[in-house]
Design a protein around this motif. Structure first.
Motif, PDB file in Angstrom:
ATOM      1  N   TYR A   1       2.521   8.668  20.108  1.00 58.07           N
ATOM      2  CA  TYR A   1       1.211   9.231  19.750  1.00 58.07           C
ATOM      3  C   TYR A   1       1.365  10.228  18.599  1.00 58.07           C
ATOM      4  O   TYR A   1       0.679  10.136  17.570  1.00 58.07           O
ATOM      5  CB  TYR A   1       0.568   9.893  20.975  1.00 58.07           C
ATOM      6  CG  TYR A   1      -0.657  10.706  20.619  1.00 58.07           C
ATOM      7  CD1 TYR A   1      -1.824  10.092  20.167  1.00 58.07           C
ATOM      8  CD2 TYR A   1      -0.635  12.101  20.704  1.00 58.07           C
ATOM      9  CE1 TYR A   1      -2.943  10.840  19.820  1.00 58.07           C
ATOM     10  CE2 TYR A   1      -1.751  12.856  20.359  1.00 58.07           C
ATOM     11  CZ  TYR A   1      -2.901  12.224  19.910  1.00 58.07           C
ATOM     12  OH  TYR A   1      -3.995  12.960  19.553  1.00 58.07           O
TER      13      TYR A   1
ATOM     14  N   SER B   1     -11.776  10.030  17.686  1.00 56.21           N
ATOM     15  CA  SER B   1     -11.415   8.655  17.356  1.00 56.21           C
ATOM     16  C   SER B   1     -11.641   7.685  18.501  1.00 56.21           C
ATOM     17  O   SER B   1     -11.918   6.514  18.256  1.00 56.21           O
ATOM     18  CB  SER B   1      -9.994   8.532  16.791  1.00 56.21           C
ATOM     19  OG  SER B   1      -9.114   9.362  17.435  1.00 56.21           O
ATOM     20  N   GLU B   2     -11.545   8.119  19.745  1.00 53.85           N
ATOM     21  CA  GLU B   2     -11.731   7.177  20.862  1.00 53.85           C
ATOM     22  C   GLU B   2     -13.178   7.092  21.336  1.00 53.85           C
ATOM     23  O   GLU B   2     -13.651   6.042  21.717  1.00 53.85           O
ATOM     24  CB  GLU B   2     -10.848   7.597  22.045  1.00 53.85           C
ATOM     25  CG  GLU B   2      -9.365   7.417  21.792  1.00 53.85           C
ATOM     26  CD  GLU B   2      -8.926   5.970  21.893  1.00 53.85           C
ATOM     27  OE1 GLU B   2      -9.315   5.306  22.864  1.00 53.85           O
ATOM     28  OE2 GLU B   2      -8.207   5.511  20.988  1.00 53.85           O
ATOM     29  N   LEU B   3     -13.860   8.245  21.351  1.00 52.21           N
ATOM     30  CA  LEU B   3     -15.239   8.228  21.876  1.00 52.21           C
ATOM     31  C   LEU B   3     -16.280   8.367  20.767  1.00 52.21           C
ATOM     32  O   LEU B   3     -17.475   8.404  21.030  1.00 52.21           O
ATOM     33  CB  LEU B   3     -15.432   9.340  22.915  1.00 52.21           C
ATOM     34  CG  LEU B   3     -14.514   9.285  24.149  1.00 52.21           C
ATOM     35  CD1 LEU B   3     -14.862  10.396  25.128  1.00 52.21           C
ATOM     36  CD2 LEU B   3     -14.608   7.934  24.854  1.00 52.21           C
ATOM     37  N   ASN B   4     -15.768   8.465  19.533  1.00 52.74           N
ATOM     38  CA  ASN B   4     -16.654   8.584  18.370  1.00 52.74           C
ATOM     39  C   ASN B   4     -17.616   9.783  18.471  1.00 52.74           C
ATOM     40  O   ASN B   4     -18.767   9.715  18.029  1.00 52.74           O
ATOM     41  CB  ASN B   4     -17.427   7.269  18.160  1.00 52.74           C
ATOM     42  CG  ASN B   4     -18.007   7.199  16.759  1.00 52.74           C
ATOM     43  OD1 ASN B   4     -17.477   7.835  15.830  1.00 52.74           O
ATOM     44  ND2 ASN B   4     -19.099   6.468  16.599  1.00 52.74           N
TER      45      ASN B   4
ATOM     46  N   LYS C   1     -13.266  10.954  29.421  1.00 55.49           N
ATOM     47  CA  LYS C   1     -13.525   9.551  29.060  1.00 55.49           C
ATOM     48  C   LYS C   1     -14.076   8.786  30.256  1.00 55.49           C
ATOM     49  O   LYS C   1     -14.987   7.975  30.114  1.00 55.49           O
ATOM     50  CB  LYS C   1     -12.223   8.913  28.568  1.00 55.49           C
ATOM     51  CG  LYS C   1     -12.355   7.486  28.090  1.00 55.49           C
ATOM     52  CD  LYS C   1     -11.028   7.035  27.463  1.00 55.49           C
ATOM     53  CE  LYS C   1     -11.079   5.634  26.912  1.00 55.49           C
ATOM     54  NZ  LYS C   1     -11.245   4.579  27.874  1.00 55.49           N
TER      55      LYS C   1
ATOM     56  N   ARG D   1      -8.770  12.946  20.003  1.00 52.34           N
ATOM     57  CA  ARG D   1      -9.070  11.894  20.986  1.00 52.34           C
ATOM     58  C   ARG D   1     -10.584  11.662  21.092  1.00 52.34           C
ATOM     59  O   ARG D   1     -11.063  10.536  21.099  1.00 52.34           O
ATOM     60  CB  ARG D   1      -8.518  12.278  22.372  1.00 52.34           C
ATOM     61  CG  ARG D   1      -6.995  12.337  22.485  1.00 52.34           C
ATOM     62  CD  ARG D   1      -6.323  10.980  22.520  1.00 52.34           C
ATOM     63  NE  ARG D   1      -6.272  10.338  21.222  1.00 52.34           N
ATOM     64  CZ  ARG D   1      -6.082   9.034  21.024  1.00 52.34           C
ATOM     65  NH1 ARG D   1      -5.934   8.231  22.037  1.00 52.34           N
ATOM     66  NH2 ARG D   1      -6.044   8.538  19.819  1.00 52.34           N
TER      67      ARG D   1
ATOM     68  N   ASP E   1     -17.297   6.458  30.273  1.00 47.43           N
ATOM     69  CA  ASP E   1     -17.202   5.029  30.568  1.00 47.43           C
ATOM     70  C   ASP E   1     -18.230   4.609  31.623  1.00 47.43           C
ATOM     71  O   ASP E   1     -18.597   3.458  31.724  1.00 47.43           O
ATOM     72  CB  ASP E   1     -15.793   4.666  31.063  1.00 47.43           C
ATOM     73  CG  ASP E   1     -14.785   4.721  29.902  1.00 47.43           C
ATOM     74  OD1 ASP E   1     -15.234   4.736  28.734  1.00 47.43           O
ATOM     75  OD2 ASP E   1     -13.572   4.754  30.156  1.00 47.43           O
TER      76      ASP E   1
ATOM     77  N   TYR F   1      -8.711  11.954  29.522  1.00 43.08           N
ATOM     78  CA  TYR F   1      -8.984  10.813  30.411  1.00 43.08           C
ATOM     79  C   TYR F   1     -10.102  11.146  31.400  1.00 43.08           C
ATOM     80  O   TYR F   1     -10.927  10.300  31.738  1.00 43.08           O
ATOM     81  CB  TYR F   1      -7.711  10.361  31.139  1.00 43.08           C
ATOM     82  CG  TYR F   1      -6.713   9.744  30.186  1.00 43.08           C
ATOM     83  CD1 TYR F   1      -7.109   8.721  29.315  1.00 43.08           C
ATOM     84  CD2 TYR F   1      -5.400  10.187  30.112  1.00 43.08           C
ATOM     85  CE1 TYR F   1      -6.229   8.153  28.408  1.00 43.08           C
ATOM     86  CE2 TYR F   1      -4.506   9.633  29.207  1.00 43.08           C
ATOM     87  CZ  TYR F   1      -4.923   8.617  28.356  1.00 43.08           C
ATOM     88  OH  TYR F   1      -4.047   8.076  27.459  1.00 43.08           O
TER      89      TYR F   1
END
Ligand code: UDP
Length: 380
Positions: free
Chosen positions: A79, A31-34, A375, A28, A379, A372
């Motif tokens: 997922y 791939s989502e937050l690099n 994240k 996660r 964000d 989350y």
């Protein structure tokens, strides 16, 4: 998988432990937050206790005990389907008592056999159980829980001996949640669990978790102890810790109890030995259960391997021991952990770090929640 040989201090995030939590969070974050992630793992493989591998006979085994994947969450299946295909879960367990095999968890078929009455139906069985149950509004321990569900005879036959062997603690001293994991059914459903999705990764758990951590942003350092790299992680750098929480804090509030297991794997020169994947022995033998995982992996092979499970007080930590004294100790570690998250950006997640028995789907859910949380900070 990108295996590295040495620790470096320039990653965006460190993950301690390559079990389900570590793999999901690495995937996660990458791939989502690099983020560039380093997973540090004490063993020589990923997948934690879900690790499956090939026995010298060529038969696939679950090295650290059977994993019967199930979930009620379609989102989770979606997922995980990015990393694996599936075969249907075939999770059937029986309990061996006086040389007879009884369907387990207790269901209508078990009750018919136990009470030697093939005519018992759902209504009859409800009346019978009602006459056996020892009432308890709010069971506070495993003994009260089982007595209030099925009464003394079945408690003593199916639960008491097994629990004593498994935990070396009397069920009256164990939280109700321990035996409460097992359903009691008044129908003829023989499956071990009730979940909507009961699926096994078609190439195994190691392959599924391995595919999760192939992302180019993820490096893995195997056979590395957290203690040896701990002081090299730059202070305040995002860290996810999935090891034992008491160890992280140097046992400053005392030692939490952990239950361990030892496995003996034996090969047999025939295709199958057991009629189903797992047989429990509440009254016989030193081992608690025998597992023939071929029933679940679906592997075709002329030989088979049975694992014999021996509960142990010492060894790798498998189970937290849910009883009062441990709950009190854990609470103290939990508040230290909360401070550590706030002050040093270290997150605690998983069975060992949260001192709670989670199934694989539950622990993946915990990892998602932690993601989350992290994240939401990125964000902002
Ligand atoms: N249990 C029992 N008899 C059985 C199976 C389980 O008394 O035949 C109790 C035992 O205390 C065990 C708990 O129920 O630790 C949870 O069982 P489960 O099969 O979920 O154990 P796991 O697979 O997590 O070791």
């Amino acid at each position: 998988m990108n295996i590295v040989k040495e620790f470096r201090a320039d990653y965006d995030a460190y993950i301690i432990g390559a079990g389900p939590v570590g793999c999901v969070l690495a995937e996660r974050l990458a791939s989502e937050l690099n983020l560039k992630v380093l997973i540090v793992e004490k063993r020589n493989h990923v997948a934690g206790n879900c690790f499956d591998t090939y026995h010298q006979s060529g038969v696939m085994i679950h090295r650290y005990g059977p994993h019967y994947f199930r979930t009620n969450s379609e989102e989770m299946v979606q997922y995980l389907s990015k990393f694996t295909g599936w075969i249907p879960g075939n999770y059937i367990v029986k309990s061996s008592v006086n040389g007879e095999l009884y369907p387990f968890p207790i269901n209508l078929l078990t009750l018919r056999k136990f009470f030697n009455d093939e005519t018992l139906d759902a209504d009859g069985v409800e009346a019978l159980l009602e006459s056996k149950r020892i009432k308890c509004e709010n069971p506070t321990n495993s003994e009260e829980f089982v007595l209030s569900r099925v009464g003394k005879d079945m408690y003593e036959t199916f639960y008491l001996g097994y629990t004593l062997k498994q935990w070396s603690i009397h069920p009256k001293d164990l939280a109700a949640s321990v035996c409460g994991r097992i359903p009691v059914r008044l129908n003829t459903d023989e499956r071990y669990v009730d979940h909507k999705f009961q699926l096994t990764p078609d190439k195994g758990f190691t392959a599924m978790f391995g595919n999760m951590v192939t992302h180019e942003n993820i490096d893995i350092l195997l056979e590395a102890d957290f203690g040896s790299i701990r002081n090299s992680i730059p202070k305040g750098r995002l860290t996810i810790y999935t090891g034992q929480i008491d160890e992280y804090f140097g046992h400053s509030h005392g030692q939490l109890e952990w239950r361990s297991l030892e496995f003996e794997f034996k090969e047999y020169d025939q295709e199958y030995i057991q009629p189903c994947v797992q047989i429990n022995y509440p009254k016989e033998h030193d081992y608690t259960r025998t597992v023939e995982i071929k029933h679940v992996t679906g592997q075709k092979h002329p030989h088979t391997v049975i694992s014999y499970e021996y509960p142990r007080a010492e060894g790798d930590p498998y189970y937290p021991v849910p009883r009062e004294k441990n709950d009190a100790i854990y609470k103290q570690y939990k508040s230290l952990a909360e401070q550590e998250t706030l002050n040093n950006n270290v997150y605690f997640c998983g069975r060992l770090a949260e001192y709670k028995y989670f199934n694989t789907d539950e622990v993946i859910d915990r990892a998602m929640n932690t993601f989350y949380l992290i994240k939401s900070k990125y964000d902002n």
